[in-house]
Design an enzyme around this catalytic site. Structure first.
Site, PDB file in Angstrom:
ATOM      1  N   GLU A  96      41.813  49.118  32.804  1.00 48.93           N
ATOM      2  CA  GLU A  96      42.621  49.477  34.012  1.00 48.93           C
ATOM      3  C   GLU A  96      43.511  50.438  33.647  1.00 48.93           C
ATOM      4  O   GLU A  96      44.050  51.276  34.449  1.00 48.93           O
ATOM      5  CB  GLU A  96      43.060  48.056  34.247  1.00 48.93           C
ATOM      6  CG  GLU A  96      42.089  47.023  35.033  1.00 48.93           C
ATOM      7  CD  GLU A  96      41.331  46.389  33.788  1.00 48.93           C
ATOM      8  OE1 GLU A  96      41.815  46.360  32.771  1.00 48.93           O
ATOM      9  OE2 GLU A  96      40.358  45.788  34.242  1.00 48.93           O
ATOM     10  N   HIS A 154      41.622  35.236  39.889  1.00 48.59           N
ATOM     11  CA  HIS A 154      40.796  35.811  41.003  1.00 48.59           C
ATOM     12  C   HIS A 154      41.501  35.664  42.522  1.00 48.59           C
ATOM     13  O   HIS A 154      40.748  35.608  43.375  1.00 48.59           O
ATOM     14  CB  HIS A 154      39.500  35.474  40.923  1.00 48.59           C
ATOM     15  CG  HIS A 154      38.745  35.443  39.774  1.00 48.59           C
ATOM     16  ND1 HIS A 154      38.858  34.896  38.638  1.00 48.59           N
ATOM     17  CD2 HIS A 154      37.770  36.647  39.552  1.00 48.59           C
ATOM     18  CE1 HIS A 154      38.193  35.392  37.868  1.00 48.59           C
ATOM     19  NE2 HIS A 154      37.516  36.332  38.204  1.00 48.59           N
TER      20      HIS A 154
END
Lengths: 395, 356
Positions: B91, B161
């Site tokens: 990322e 999530h």
């Protein structure tokens, strides 16, 4: 009893004379606790980077091989049962299965003690069992029940076991590796001759924090072993599409590395023992376990859109870790086919019993939502949505 | 377009349409419109962005085959692997790379697979992207950077999530944070974000990817940033929210109306820089305000709205500012229903505020 003594005392390992007699009588032989060394060659030699590879010849014995068989059978059965439970919606959220990779978990345990630390990613069910986690703890945690190893609050990705130094169970890819190096630092400080195995996958191998952790470990000579469980796919991305150099054992550059056939439990054991010895003297080492997962990345992934079914069945036929040990056991006549099948039946029953027990177990109390946010006694208050009715002291 | 029509599947309620006052200025209404869901709307926006600007790029983990939420389906086939490509799992690398690409005048549309994974990139966003123009005396900028990430609860997401990290980014001058509530809004807002000359973080409510279906015009249109929208008129209390939470709030508004409380519902759309004027005007009308978001209440963006409104409307306020938000715990797994700011919690707070 007498017959088994006969069998094990025969030096040449050839008991062909007795075989027809044995099968005719079909006595139930207890699982062999024989520790007479057996020498086996690993499937492939080790490939080394910046170090000298250990020998391909591994010492094992009947007891170890049968334990490997049993432990891997438990793991395999457990993962398949988890698959069914997930489809039955008893397990919700995320579930990442390890079947196919069992040899890494059992081989590693054979080379370590429970004083050594293991830390891994979210594909942690079997690693947990390897660290003496019980089936009830596994299924209860998967189903979010109180008897789970994390009291039902962690779920599939967050299994932990403090008394066996199993540090979990991490959702964020690669985040566990610097943690593992921190554990190793503490071990070195305490001088307790223990090491840390930090496991990660081929996808995580491209995370920057890995290289940061490796640099620190090498600089300070920490007893850290970085284990790349290379199952060749980072979710759906094949390794050659994500990594310029998929030779993960070499990516430590200045740190030595070893490439190991991760489907061969004995090779894994040999490599881990070698790595432990190395790390205690010379600092970090990378082990690349060449392994394979039969299931997709998680239960939401069929696992067949980025690889062919032929590839999966091919690996299952040629390299399955349990089959390899089974063949070895039969070859050295340590047990009969029927006995092995009986073990598998026993294992199946054990798993079913654990599932039944876990199903009966209650979910955590609602008040547990607020527990363990902070250390107990800090007295931090949390308000509910309306600031009036729901007030809880965060523990 | 009323939210109620969009989310029938989520709540099983047949919602009567009521045209809200919209402050959107673009010609959203003209042209053909088709009923599509959120991920298709995002897909259309990305397609238009790539089509209209040859220097636009879409990249991230697994975007090539369509992405884990199908937002990038068909783009690689259409525009080629040189413009729509996968990155490795990193990322920090993705965003840093995107900043560089944008600094060379390109439109870099980076995808972070789940907002929960954005933190390795936090340094790049806060220290590099947001300050680039400022510290170079306007010589350089990475305005072409847009970072898209699915955020929010999805029913079973658990700790990693389901997070709503918008508050962390709202504390950073130099970037914009935008959150759409529906497919039609998403397409227009995303195109605005991509074409905005500042770096933008665009959070997409993942629960709505399939569930929200709305008539979305097929042509290229943009919706203005930093303009909040009053999506329901009322006189008794102002409700402020964004993203998926608005549909829950609207349910609460409908029930409150049965008890004679008329709520005004505002979609903030852009969190920074946010439209203080619209919210202030509404609070001057109603005298009460309630803010709701999924992120934990302490330090959530509701705190900023609350402080600003109190500063501006202190004498007009009839009741304390109410915040109905997630609890101050990590986003739980089995406890999700208790953690979430549900319709009943909001309703309760509406009544408490009105009856203060």
């Amino acid at each position: 009893m007498a017959l088994s003594q006969l069998a094990s005392s025969s030096p040449s390992r050839s008991v062909n004379l007795l075989k027809p007699l044995l099968s005719a009588i079909s006595l139930h032989r207890p699982i062999s606790t024989d520790t007479t060394p057996i020498t086996v060659e690993t499937s492939v030699p080790f490939t080394a980077h910046q170090c000298e590879a250990p020998s391909r010849t591994v010492q094992t014995n009947a007891q170890e091989l049968l334990n490997f068989f049993r432990d891997m059978a438990v793991m395999r059965r457990m993962e398949i049962a988890a698959d069914s439970l997930y489809k039955a919606k008893l397990i919700r959220g995320f579930c990442h299965l390890y079947d196919g990779q069992e040899a890494v978990a059992v081989g590693m345990e054979a080379a370590l003690t429970k004083k050594d630390c293991i830390i891994t990613s979210y594909r942690d069910h079997c690693t947990f069992v390897g660290r003496d986690g019980t089936l009830l703890e596994v299924f209860a945690e998967l189903m979010g029940r109180q008897a789970g190893c994390s009291k039902g609050k962690g779920g599939s990705m967050h299994f932990y076991k403090k008394d066996s130094n199993f540090y979990g169970g991490h959702g964020i890819v690669g985040a566990q590796v610097p943690l593992g190096c921190g554990l190793a630092f503490a071990q070195k400080y305490c001088k307790d001759e223990a090491v840390t195995f930090a496991l990660y996958g081929d996808g995580a191998a491209n995370q920057g924090q890995l290289f940061e952790a490796l640099n620190i470990s090498a600089l300070w000579n920490l007893p850290a072993i970085l284990v790349c469980e290379n199952n060749h796919y980072g979710m759906g991305t094949a390794e050659w599409r994500a990594a310029k150099s998929p030779a993960y054992y070499k990516r430590g550059d200045y740190a030595p590395g070893l490439k190991v056939d991760g489907m061969d439990a004995l090779a894994v054991k040999q490599a881990c023992a070698f790595a432990k010895e190395h790390a205690l003297k010379n600092g970090p080492i990378i082990l690349e376990m060449d392994t394979y997962r039969y299931h997709g990345h998680s239960m939401s992934d069929p696992g067949s859109t980025y690889r062919t079914r032929d590839e999966i069945t091919g690996v299952r036929q040629e390299r399955d870790p349990i089959e390899r040990i089974r063949k070895l056991i039969l070859l050295h006549d340590l047990a009969t086919e029927k006995e092995l099948k009986d073990i598998e039946k026993e294992v199946r029953k054990e798993v079913d019993d654990a599932i039944a027990q876990a199903k009966e177990n209650p979910v955590p109390e609602p008040s547990k939502l607020f527990s363990d946010v902070y250390a107990k006694g800090l007295g931090v208050e949390s308000f509910g949505a309306d600031r009036k009715e729901v007030r809880a002291t965060l523990a | 377009m009323a939210l109620r029509n969009i989310l029938g599947k989520r709540f099983g309620v047949g919602l009567a349409g009521r045209r809200p006052l919209s402050t959107a200025t673009c010609d959203v209404e003209s042209g053909n419109a088709k009923a599509i869901n959120l991920y298709s709307a995002i897909n259309q926006a990305l397609l238009i962005a790539l089509e209209t600007d040859p220097r636009a790029f879409v990249f991230g983990e697994d975007v090539s085959f369509g992405g884990v939420f199908r937002c990038t389906t068909g783009l690689a086939d259409r525009f080629g692997k040189a413009r729509v490509f996968n990155t490795p799992l990193c990322e920090q690398g993705i965003v840093g790379f995107g900043i560089g690409l944008a600094a060379m005048g390109n439109r870099a549309i980076a995808e972070i697979q789940f907002a929960d994974y954005i933190y390795p990139a936090f340094d790049q966003i806060v220290n590099e992207a947001s300050k680039f123009r400022y510290r170079s005396g306007n010589q350089f900028n990475c305005g072409g950077l847009t970072i898209r990430a699915p955020y929010g609860a999805v029913g079973h997401g658990g700790h990693y999530h389901s997070q709503s990290p918008e508050a962390f980014f709202c504390h950073v001058p130099g970037i914009k944070v935008v959150i759409p509530r529906s497919p039609r809004q998403a397409k227009g807002l995303l195109l605005s974000c991509i074409r905005d000359p500042n770096p933008v973080v665009f959070f997409e409510p993942k629960w709505l990817y399939r569930l929200a279906v709305e008539e979305v015009p097929e042509h290229d249109y943009m919706l203005p940033l930093s303009e909040a929208e009053v999506i329901r008129q009322g006189s008794d209390i102002t409700l402020v929210g964004w993203g998926a939470q608005l549909s829950i709030m609207e349910q609460a508004c409908i029930e409150a109306e049965r008890d004679g409380i008329f709520c005004e519902l505002i979609d903030l759309k852009t969190l920074i820089p946010w439209d203080k004027e619209t919210v202030e005007a509404s609070v001057r009308k109603t005298g009460r305000v309630l803010i709701s978001h999924e992120a934990p209440v302490t330090g959530g963006f509701g705190a900023e709205i609350s402080a600003s409104i109190v500063e501006r409307c202190f004498l007009r306020l009839e009741a304390p500012v109410a915040r109905v938000c997630g609890l101050d715990t990590p986003f739980p797994l089995v406890f999700e229903p208790f953690y979430m700011p549900t319709k009943n919690k909001i309703l309760d707070a509406i009544k408490a505020t009105v009856n203060y």
